[in-house]
Scaffold this motif. Structure first.
Motif, mmCIF file in Angstrom:
data_model
loop_
_atom_site.group_PDB
_atom_site.id
_atom_site.type_symbol
_atom_site.label_atom_id
_atom_site.label_comp_id
_atom_site.label_asym_id
_atom_site.label_seq_id
_atom_site.Cartn_x
_atom_site.Cartn_y
_atom_site.Cartn_z
ATOM 1 N N ARG A 188 0.825 -1.214 0.000
ATOM 2 C CA ARG A 188 0.000 0.000 0.000
ATOM 3 C C ARG A 188 0.858 1.263 0.000
ATOM 4 N N ARG A 189 0.301 2.313 -0.602
ATOM 5 C CA ARG A 189 0.940 3.626 -0.526
ATOM 6 C C ARG A 189 0.694 4.219 0.861
ATOM 7 N N VAL A 190 1.558 5.137 1.252
ATOM 8 C CA VAL A 190 1.445 5.723 2.589
ATOM 9 C C VAL A 190 0.188 6.577 2.735
ATOM 10 N N ASP A 191 -0.368 7.046 1.613
ATOM 11 C CA ASP A 191 -1.552 7.897 1.679
ATOM 12 C C ASP A 191 -2.831 7.155 1.317
ATOM 13 N N ASP A 192 -2.757 5.827 1.259
ATOM 14 C CA ASP A 192 -3.922 5.018 0.914
ATOM 15 C C ASP A 192 -4.589 4.546 2.198
ATOM 16 N N PHE A 193 -5.748 5.122 2.507
ATOM 17 C CA PHE A 193 -6.487 4.757 3.718
ATOM 18 C C PHE A 193 -7.769 3.996 3.409
ATOM 19 N N ALA A 194 -7.869 3.463 2.181
ATOM 20 C CA ALA A 194 -9.068 2.711 1.825
ATOM 21 C C ALA A 194 -9.131 1.416 2.638
ATOM 22 N N PRO A 195 -10.320 0.958 3.024
ATOM 23 C CA PRO A 195 -10.434 -0.281 3.812
ATOM 24 C C PRO A 195 -9.908 -1.487 3.032
ATOM 25 N N PRO A 207 -11.415 -10.471 12.957
ATOM 26 C CA PRO A 207 -11.227 -9.304 13.844
ATOM 27 C C PRO A 207 -9.977 -8.495 13.513
ATOM 28 N N LEU A 208 -8.940 -9.153 12.985
ATOM 29 C CA LEU A 208 -7.726 -8.424 12.624
ATOM 30 C C LEU A 208 -8.007 -7.454 11.481
ATOM 31 N N VAL A 209 -8.744 -7.911 10.483
ATOM 32 C CA VAL A 209 -9.075 -7.021 9.357
ATOM 33 C C VAL A 209 -9.977 -5.882 9.821
ATOM 34 N N VAL A 210 -10.968 -6.211 10.666
ATOM 35 C CA VAL A 210 -11.875 -5.174 11.170
ATOM 36 C C VAL A 210 -11.098 -4.121 11.966
ATOM 37 N N ALA A 211 -10.199 -4.583 12.865
ATOM 38 C CA ALA A 211 -9.414 -3.648 13.673
ATOM 39 C C ALA A 211 -8.496 -2.797 12.784
ATOM 40 N N PHE A 212 -7.900 -3.418 11.752
ATOM 41 C CA PHE A 212 -7.010 -2.660 10.868
ATOM 42 C C PHE A 212 -7.789 -1.620 10.079
ATOM 43 N N ASN A 213 -8.998 -1.978 9.629
ATOM 44 C CA ASN A 213 -9.820 -1.003 8.901
ATOM 45 C C ASN A 213 -10.244 0.145 9.808
ATOM 46 N N HIS A 214 -10.538 -0.164 11.079
ATOM 47 C CA HIS A 214 -10.846 0.916 12.021
ATOM 48 C C HIS A 214 -9.639 1.829 12.207
ATOM 49 N N LEU A 215 -8.444 1.230 12.272
ATOM 50 C CA LEU A 215 -7.229 2.038 12.388
ATOM 51 C C LEU A 215 -7.059 2.930 11.163
ATOM 52 N N ARG A 218 -9.444 5.857 11.485
ATOM 53 C CA ARG A 218 -8.964 6.879 12.427
ATOM 54 C C ARG A 218 -7.764 7.631 11.857
ATOM 55 N N SER A 219 -6.896 6.921 11.173
ATOM 56 C CA SER A 219 -5.737 7.595 10.571
ATOM 57 C C SER A 219 -6.170 8.567 9.483
ATOM 58 N N ARG A 220 -7.147 8.142 8.677
ATOM 59 C CA ARG A 220 -7.647 9.035 7.623
ATOM 60 C C ARG A 220 -8.266 10.283 8.233
ATOM 61 N N ALA A 221 -9.052 10.098 9.295
ATOM 62 C CA ALA A 221 -9.667 11.248 9.948
ATOM 63 C C ALA A 221 -8.616 12.155 10.581
ATOM 64 N N ALA A 222 -7.573 11.526 11.188
ATOM 65 C CA ALA A 222 -6.529 12.333 11.822
ATOM 66 C C ALA A 222 -5.742 13.140 10.785
ATOM 67 N N VAL A 223 -5.412 12.494 9.665
ATOM 68 C CA VAL A 223 -4.676 13.206 8.612
ATOM 69 C C VAL A 223 -5.525 14.338 8.044
ATOM 70 N N ALA A 224 -6.818 14.053 7.817
ATOM 71 C CA ALA A 224 -7.701 15.112 7.306
ATOM 72 C C ALA A 224 -7.807 16.258 8.307
ATOM 73 N N ARG A 225 -7.892 15.904 9.587
ATOM 74 C CA ARG A 225 -7.986 16.947 10.609
ATOM 75 C C ARG A 225 -6.712 17.788 10.659
ATOM 76 N N GLU A 226 -5.567 17.131 10.566
ATOM 77 C CA GLU A 226 -4.309 17.885 10.619
ATOM 78 C C GLU A 226 -4.108 18.730 9.371
ATOM 79 N N ARG A 227 -4.520 18.197 8.220
ATOM 80 C CA ARG A 227 -4.429 19.006 6.998
ATOM 81 C C ARG A 227 -5.314 20.240 7.103
ATOM 82 N N GLY A 228 -6.536 20.028 7.606
ATOM 83 C CA GLY A 228 -7.412 21.174 7.808
ATOM 84 C C GLY A 228 -6.848 22.158 8.807
#
Length: 443
Positions: A188-195, A207-215, A218-228
């Motif tokens: 994956r690319r470092v900027d790819d946050f697709a599930p 559960p591992l896939v579900v937890a990773f997708n949740h991560l 959250r990472s996508r939201a955090a990056v968007a928040r920091e960019r904003g």
């Protein structure tokens, strides 16, 4: 592999111990040797000559068989024979190893005796005519264990191979979805946050896939928040910096006099505002980007009093009355930096927006393991249109004229979350103004 080897070692130790204890139990009872003595006694004729001949022939036959009776054909020690009349009668036959030896009287059916420096198991059987005594060399514990281990090695190795092959196949097949997941994540690319769109087939891996997708969410939201945040910060800093540049140019262009003095005062005011804005940005970034710090014991009542004392000169200048309702001492284990950010920004926000001669009342209480901090005023309050956006960054009311950058309440909310609590607002003093309440749980 390590677990499998360890399991086989445990099985081998268990089987070896079982064989050893069976051997020791059988050696104590000497059943086969006693049966041989009884059979031999039953085959003896009544006359001495015939009995001696039978005993000699039996000794020869028994010891010839014992030459190949050990594990893997190893020889065993010779049996020793003794024939005598019962009731302390004379010995009529004794094996060569017993020549010129006087064996102790054997009271029981089986015992252990020393013969020429070696221990022997001894059994005897008797009837009306004869007493037969058989002596067999004892087997040392180390020798017995070596025999049993040798018998176990070959079947254990075969069993290990037969178990290892299907186990290796099962593990390899079972881990193939995990290898697929590893390949997907590594590519994956470092900027790819697709599930992750993977069907890992096994319920244990879902559960591992579900937890990773949740991560990823959250990472996508955090990056968007920091960019904003960066974009908003750049936008908000552009205006004061442009104003500072304009005032600096005006200050340089004006000759000495009142106009120059006015330009200098305006420049200092703009620099102070920009400095405060940068300080607020750094505070917000520190609270949002740093994990929770190690809590320390802080006297919260003393910290609130210190904040009021620091704000007293500004309040006195504007005729604002400040009051505090708090215990003399309130010791709580928490993040002191986050707590100071809450107190300073709530108090600074109240001082900035209330009119001259207003009231600010601060309350600190500890109720049912909860620390409650309230800052209430009788200022202009907050309009209904501004309330939904109250804690947003860089968001200020429509009719606000007081200086500020719209970060104070955002800092309060972030700090309250760091402390494991929440911030709410409601009506102020006497139905006017606003009250901000910070509730910290487990304090």
């Amino acid at each position: 592999m390590a677990a499998l080897v360890f399991a086989f070692v445990l099985v081998a130790v268990a089987l070896l111990s079982l064989d050893y204890f069976r051997f020791r139990s059988g050696a104590a009872q000497q059943g086969p040797l006693r049966d041989s003595a009884d059979a031999l006694l039953g085959a003896l004729p009544d006359d001495v000559h015939g009995a001696v001949l039978v005993l000699r022939a039996s000794e020869l036959q028994y010891n010839r068989l014992r030459q190949r009776a050990g594990p893997d054909g190893a020889p065993l020690g010779d049996l020793l024979f003794e024939l005598s009349h019962p009731v302390n009668g004379p010995v009529v036959f004794a094996s060569r190893g017993l020549a010129a030896l006087s064996l102790p009287v054997q009271n029981g059916p089986a015992t252990t005796v020393a013969v020429r420096g070696g221990n022997h198991w001894s059994v005897q059987a008797e009837n009306l005519h004869w007493r037969v005594r058989l002596l067999e060399p004892t087997v040392a514990d180390t020798t017995a264990l070596r025999w049993f281990a040798g018998n176990l090695v070959r079947p254990m190795l075969i069993a290990f191979a037969l178990v290892l092959i299907p186990l290796w196949w099962a593990v390899r097949r079972g881990l193939s979805p995990l290898r697929k997941l590893t390949t997907e994540v590594a590519g994956r690319r470092v900027d790819d946050f697709a599930p992750l769109a993977l069907d890992l087939r096994y319920a244990e891996l879902q559960p591992l896939v579900v937890a990773f997708n949740h991560l990823l969410d959250r990472s996508r939201a955090a990056v968007a928040r920091e960019r904003g945040f960066v974009q908003d910060a750049a936008h908000e800093l552009r205006t004061p910096l442009a104003a500072i540049a304009a005032q600096a140019h005006a200050l340089a262009a004006q000759p000495a006099g009142s106009a120059r003095q006015h330009a200098r005062v305006q420049l200092e005011r703009l620099i102070e505002r920009a400095s405060h804005q940068v300080h607020q940005l750094l505070t917000l970034a520190r609270l949002a980007g740093v994990p929770t710090r190690e809590p320390i014991f802080l006297d919260c009542a003393n910290a609130v009093r210190a904040a009021l004392i620091a704000a007293a000169p500004v309040a006195l200048t504007r005729g604002i009355e400040m009051s505090l309702d708090a215990p003399q001492r309130c010791l709580v284990q928490l993040d002191s930096i986050a707590f100071h950010s809450v107190v300073d920004n709530l108090l600074g926000n109240a001082l900035a927006y209330v009119q001259d001669g207003a009231q600010i009342h601060v309350t600190l209480r500890r109720v049912n393991h909860q620390l409650v901090l309230r800052v209430a005023d009788d200022g202009p309050g907050i309009s209904a249109e501004d309330q939904p956006h109250l804690f947003e960054r860089f968001r200020r009311g429509r009719n606000v004229t007081a200086p500020g950058c719209g970060l104070g309440l955002a800092i309060v909310r972030e700090a309250a979350q760091q402390l494991g609590g929440e911030v709410t607002f409601g009506p102020g003093l006497d139905g006017r103004g606003v009250t901000f309440e910070v509730n910290l749980r487990n304090a």
